[in-house]
Motif scaffolding. Structure first.
Motif, PDB file in Angstrom:
ATOM      1  N   THR A  15      -1.072   1.157   5.584  1.00 28.72           N
ATOM      2  CA  THR A  15      -0.721   2.595   5.379  1.00 28.72           C
ATOM      3  C   THR A  15      -1.606   3.501   6.161  1.00 28.72           C
ATOM      4  N   CYS A  40      -2.764   0.189  -3.794  1.00 23.86           N
ATOM      5  CA  CYS A  40      -2.227  -1.088  -3.134  1.00 23.86           C
ATOM      6  C   CYS A  40      -2.005  -2.135  -4.576  1.00 23.86           C
ATOM      7  N   LEU A  59      -5.326   6.207  -1.922  1.00 24.93           N
ATOM      8  CA  LEU A  59      -4.424   5.113  -1.506  1.00 24.93           C
ATOM      9  C   LEU A  59      -4.418   4.266  -2.718  1.00 24.93           C
ATOM     10  N   GLU A 101       0.872  -1.138   0.019  1.00 28.40           N
ATOM     11  CA  GLU A 101       0.063   0.081   0.029  1.00 28.40           C
ATOM     12  C   GLU A 101       0.785   1.190   0.037  1.00 28.40           C
ATOM     13  N   SER A 102       0.178   2.151  -0.603  1.00 23.49           N
ATOM     14  CA  SER A 102       0.950   3.572  -0.372  1.00 23.49           C
ATOM     15  C   SER A 102      -0.085   4.577  -0.387  1.00 23.49           C
TER      16      SER A 102
END
Length: 119
Positions: free
Chosen positions: A113, A22, A20, A6-7
């Motif tokens: 995250t 993923c 977000l 994730e980010s």
């Protein structure tokens, strides 16, 4: 070996937005359902949104109209667009995916995250 990464988390003011991502990687045959969960401090993990490989979506009542889940099947990636964020959206957000590999189907989780909504 399959991984979900994730980010996109961070600190945002109330009313702001975050997106977000993923991404799933590894020896993947196909991905069925992809979902976002969240866990706030002192609370149980809860489902936020889900999307099938055909694009059918579902949302928790608390995020309907504010969050949008989408996916790019070519990139094995799921997104969560979060608008009109509230302090109660503060949590660690996790993605989850039902993935088929040479070993068969399994459920995989990302590492999470953190999203903090605060002024």
């Amino acid at each position: 070996q399959v991984q979900l990464v994730e980010s996109g988390g961070g600190l945002v003011q109330p009313g702001g937005s975050l997106r977000l991502s993923c991404a799933a990687s590894g020896s993947i045959f196909s991905i069925d359902l992809m979902r976002w969960y969240r866990q706030a401090p002192g609370k149980e993990r809860e489902l936020v949104a889900g999307i099938t490989n055909g694009g059918r979506t579902n949302y928790a009542d608390s995020v309907k109209g504010r969050f949008t889940i989408s996916r790019d099947n070519a990139k094995n990636t799921v997104y969560l667009q979060m608008n009109s964020l509230k302090p109660e959206d503060t949590a660690v957000y996790y993605c989850n995916a039902h993935i088929f590999t040479v070993d068969g189907p399994s459920l995989y989780w990302g590492q999470g995250t953190r999203v903090t909504v605060s002024s």
